[in-house]
Design a protein around this motif. Structure first.
Motif, short mmCIF file in Angstrom:
data_model
loop_
_atom_site.label_atom_id
_atom_site.label_comp_id
_atom_site.label_asym_id
_atom_site.label_seq_id
_atom_site.Cartn_x
_atom_site.Cartn_y
_atom_site.Cartn_z
N GLU A 35 0.86 -1.19 0.00
CA GLU A 35 0.00 0.00 0.00
C GLU A 35 0.90 1.24 0.00
OE1 GLU A 35 -3.48 -0.41 2.86
OE2 GLU A 35 -2.09 -1.96 3.62
N PRO A 36 1.35 1.67 -1.18
CA PRO A 36 2.26 2.82 -1.26
C PRO A 36 1.76 4.06 -0.53
CG PRO A 36 2.07 1.75 -3.38
CD PRO A 36 1.03 1.13 -2.51
N LYS A 37 0.44 4.31 -0.62
CA LYS A 37 -0.13 5.50 0.01
C LYS A 37 0.14 5.49 1.51
CE LYS A 37 -4.45 8.12 0.46
NZ LYS A 37 -5.91 8.15 0.11
N ILE A 81 11.97 10.05 1.39
CA ILE A 81 13.04 10.53 2.28
C ILE A 81 13.73 11.76 1.72
CG2 ILE A 81 15.22 9.95 3.42
CD1 ILE A 81 14.33 7.04 3.51
N LEU A 82 14.28 11.66 0.49
CA LEU A 82 15.03 12.80 -0.05
C LEU A 82 14.14 14.02 -0.24
CD1 LEU A 82 17.62 11.33 -2.56
CD2 LEU A 82 17.80 11.77 -0.12
N LYS A 83 12.87 13.81 -0.44
CA LYS A 83 11.93 14.93 -0.53
C LYS A 83 12.02 15.81 0.71
CE LYS A 83 6.91 15.70 -0.70
NZ LYS A 83 5.58 15.04 -0.87
N TYR A 84 12.40 15.21 1.85
CA TYR A 84 12.41 15.94 3.12
C TYR A 84 13.81 16.33 3.58
CZ TYR A 84 7.68 14.07 3.31
OH TYR A 84 6.37 13.76 3.02
N ILE A 85 14.87 15.81 2.94
CA ILE A 85 16.21 16.15 3.42
C ILE A 85 17.13 16.71 2.34
CG2 ILE A 85 16.06 14.38 5.21
CD1 ILE A 85 18.12 12.76 3.61
N ALA A 86 16.81 16.52 1.05
CA ALA A 86 17.69 16.99 -0.03
C ALA A 86 17.64 18.50 -0.14
CB ALA A 86 17.30 16.34 -1.35
N PHE A 90 2.95 7.77 6.10
CA PHE A 90 3.78 7.54 7.29
C PHE A 90 4.99 8.46 7.26
CE2 PHE A 90 7.80 5.62 8.64
CZ PHE A 90 7.60 5.57 10.01
N MET A 91 5.65 8.57 6.11
CA MET A 91 6.84 9.41 6.02
C MET A 91 6.50 10.88 6.26
SD MET A 91 9.66 7.88 5.68
CE MET A 91 10.37 6.28 5.28
N GLU A 92 5.41 11.33 5.72
CA GLU A 92 5.00 12.71 5.96
C GLU A 92 4.76 12.96 7.44
OE1 GLU A 92 1.69 16.01 4.47
OE2 GLU A 92 1.46 13.88 3.92
N GLN A 93 4.05 12.05 8.09
CA GLN A 93 3.79 12.19 9.52
C GLN A 93 5.09 12.10 10.33
OE1 GLN A 93 0.89 13.07 10.99
NE2 GLN A 93 0.24 13.33 8.85
N ALA A 94 6.00 11.25 9.89
CA ALA A 94 7.27 11.11 10.59
C ALA A 94 8.05 12.42 10.58
CB ALA A 94 8.10 10.00 9.95
N PHE A 95 8.11 13.07 9.43
CA PHE A 95 8.87 14.32 9.35
C PHE A 95 8.14 15.48 10.05
CE2 PHE A 95 11.46 11.96 6.40
CZ PHE A 95 12.73 12.46 6.66
N LYS A 96 6.83 15.38 10.18
CA LYS A 96 6.11 16.36 11.00
C LYS A 96 6.51 16.21 12.46
CE LYS A 96 1.89 17.09 8.26
NZ LYS A 96 0.41 16.90 8.20
N LYS A 97 6.61 14.97 12.93
CA LYS A 97 7.01 14.71 14.31
C LYS A 97 8.47 15.11 14.54
CE LYS A 97 3.79 10.84 14.88
NZ LYS A 97 3.67 9.36 15.03
N ILE A 98 9.30 14.87 13.56
CA ILE A 98 10.72 15.24 13.66
C ILE A 98 10.85 16.76 13.81
CG2 ILE A 98 12.85 15.41 12.29
CD1 ILE A 98 12.10 12.58 11.19
N LYS A 99 10.05 17.49 13.05
CA LYS A 99 10.09 18.95 13.13
C LYS A 99 9.53 19.43 14.47
CE LYS A 99 8.68 23.16 10.73
NZ LYS A 99 8.02 23.73 9.51
N ALA A 100 8.41 18.86 14.88
CA ALA A 100 7.79 19.27 16.14
C ALA A 100 8.68 18.96 17.33
CB ALA A 100 6.44 18.57 16.29
N ASN A 101 9.48 17.93 17.24
CA ASN A 101 10.37 17.53 18.33
C ASN A 101 11.68 18.31 18.32
OD1 ASN A 101 10.72 15.55 20.54
ND2 ASN A 101 12.45 14.82 19.32
N HIS A 112 9.79 23.30 0.89
CA HIS A 112 8.89 22.35 1.54
C HIS A 112 8.80 22.69 3.03
CE1 HIS A 112 6.97 18.66 2.80
NE2 HIS A 112 6.92 18.23 1.56
N SER A 113 7.59 22.72 3.55
CA SER A 113 7.39 23.12 4.95
C SER A 113 8.03 22.14 5.93
CB SER A 113 5.89 23.24 5.26
OG SER A 113 5.24 21.99 5.08
N LEU A 114 8.28 20.90 5.50
CA LEU A 114 8.86 19.90 6.39
C LEU A 114 10.32 19.60 6.05
CD1 LEU A 114 5.88 17.35 6.64
CD2 LEU A 114 6.50 19.19 8.23
#
Length: 466
Positions: free
Chosen positions: A270-272, A312-317, A277-288, A360-362
């Protein structure tokens, strides 16, 4: 009276023979039931020499129409073809699929590529065989320094023998067992084959040595040895059990502004769900307010590049990147572009640069470390290449299981008669830097992997001053 006695004796003899016949029949039925319970589908069937030779021809034709350059991983191509010729010559009588696999799988080490092999059966098949009664070696195994150690009871439960070295199994020295099984395990290098065999030991042992109802296992102790008498177990090995999403993908937020993002696969049914999950993970990483993000791909055997590009690279590159450079590929009908000739070999370079989402906001701008291990393979190697060549993060851990220049675009074949399955790649891709590196990806900071402790790399990574 004498006549009556003779009649009685004859009757008793008849009844005795009948009992013997019934007992023999019951024993035969019991034996057949035991065989059926331990049967491994197509591997347990018998095939004629003619059927096997036809399958070998099918495999060779398919291999040459699929793989762009066998010398990518095969060191001595002449010896490879000689090995196939010798195998053909040796097959003159019927064989079971299991016995045939033992011979064909000898090519796995020769072909030296995790994407080029004969399979010992899919995990789904093994789950079915175990569900139907197949019994296996009673321990999960770890391989360390060319030796076998007990990791747990079969299935993953704790064992009182955990950590003890096995020196002999059913009269065969463990070193001989290990050598035979490693030869039949696919992989780019010995470290990767050991890591794979550690996961698959109960199944590969069963394939190599056949059905074993009982085991005499000798353990080494400080001054002596102990021999255990054990029964085979009808339990699914831990590696083939169906596991939840959280086993493969999870985020741990630590108190010291560090976080561990575990990614054990670059694929999911289930790619979606994965991308959410990755989007939520990086939201938590930012909030923390995380200052150091560790991305653990030490057990990631690959998948599809889009999972790490958009996940992943969408959020760190923070700069443009590409996932490879020079390539060589075979043109297959289902992938042919206009003007391309099916069966031809093409070479070229990836030139398109993937642009970062700087607004990107995250977008995470803190420190990133990527943990690699002996099971890091396929698309996970391409991710490690990209991370290192574009300096998105430090690689820490052990060398990857796959060579830096990776084969890919894997194709699958099921042999017509024996139903044995094979895999082969259709392209080979060099890392983004353009260096054709035939060794594993080397970490920037080397750690030591304790094969008896799955958390050893994480524990060491958290202590590094990066």
């Amino acid at each position: 009276m004498i006549t009556q006695l003779r009649q009685t004796t004859t009757k008793n003899n008849f009844i005795s023979k009948l009992k013997t016949t019934l007992a023999s029949s019951l024993l035969l039925l019991s034996s057949q039931a035991s065989y059926a319970a331990n049967a491994l589908g197509h591997f347990s069937q018998t095939y004629t020499a003619a059927e096997i030779h036809a399958d070998l021809t099918q495999w060779e034709n398919w291999l040459h129409s699929t793989h762009p350059d066998l010398t990518h991983s095969i060191d001595d191509i002449d010896a490879f073809y000689a090995q196939i010729a010798a195998l053909r010559s040796s097959i003159t009588t019927p064989m079971t699929g299991e016995a045939l696999w033992r011979e064909l799988a000898k090519l796995n080490a020769t072909m030296a590529d995790g994407h080029l092999s004969f399979s010992a059966g899919k995990y789904a098949q093994w789950r079915e065989w175990v569900a139907n009664g197949a019994r296996l070696f009673p321990f999960e195994i770890a391989i360390k320094s060319e030796r076998l150690f007990i990791k747990s009871k079969l299935g993953g439960e704790a064992s009182p023998y955990q950590g003890q070295q096995i020196t002999n199994i059913n009269g065969t020295p463990a070193s001989e067992v290990l050598s035979a099984l490693l030869q039949r395990t696919e992989g780019d290098n010995l470290a990767f084959r050991k890591a794979l065999l550690s996961l698959r030991f109960p199944m590969i042992y069963r394939m190599q040595y056949g059905q074993q109802d009982n085991f005499e296992v000798t353990l080494a102790t400080e001054n002596t040895s102990t021999t255990l008498s054990l029964s085979a177990l009808n339990i699914a090995p831990h590696s083939i059990k169906v596991k939840p999403f959280e086993h493969y993908f999870n985020l741990q937020l630590l108190e010291d502004q560090q976080a561990i993002l575990t990614v054990k696969s670059f694929g999911w049914d289930e790619p979606k769900k994965y991308f959410q999950f990755m989007e939520q993970a990086f939201k938590k990483i930012k909030a923390n307010n995380t200052q150091h993000l560790l991305i653990d791909i030490s057990e990631n055997t690959g998948g599809d590049d889009i999972y790490w590009m958009d996940g992943i690279l969408k959020y760190i590159a923070q700069q443009a990147y590409k996932q490879g450079s020079h390539y060589i590929g075979k043109i297959l009908a289902k992938y042919r572009d206009p003007g391309e000739v099916i069966g031809s070999v093409v070479t070229g370079s990836l030139t398109r640069m993937i642009q970062p989402e700087k607004n990107h906001s995250l977008l995470y701008t803190g420190k990133v470390s990527v943990i690699t291990g002996p099971l890091t393979y396929s698309s996970a190697v391409l991710f490690a290449n990209t991370i290192q060549d574009h300096q998105f993060a430090k690689l820490i851990g052990t060398p990857t299981g796959g060579r830096s220049t990776q084969s890919g675009g894997i194709q699958f074949l099921t042999l017509k008669n024996t139903q044995l399955s094979a895999v082969a790649p259709r392209f080979v891709l060099a890392r983004p830097s353009g260096e054709k590196q035939m060794t594993p990806v080397q970490p920037d900071i080397a750690l030591t992997h304790d094969y008896l402790d799955d958390t050893s790399l994480i524990k060491q990574a958290l202590t590094q001053k990066l």
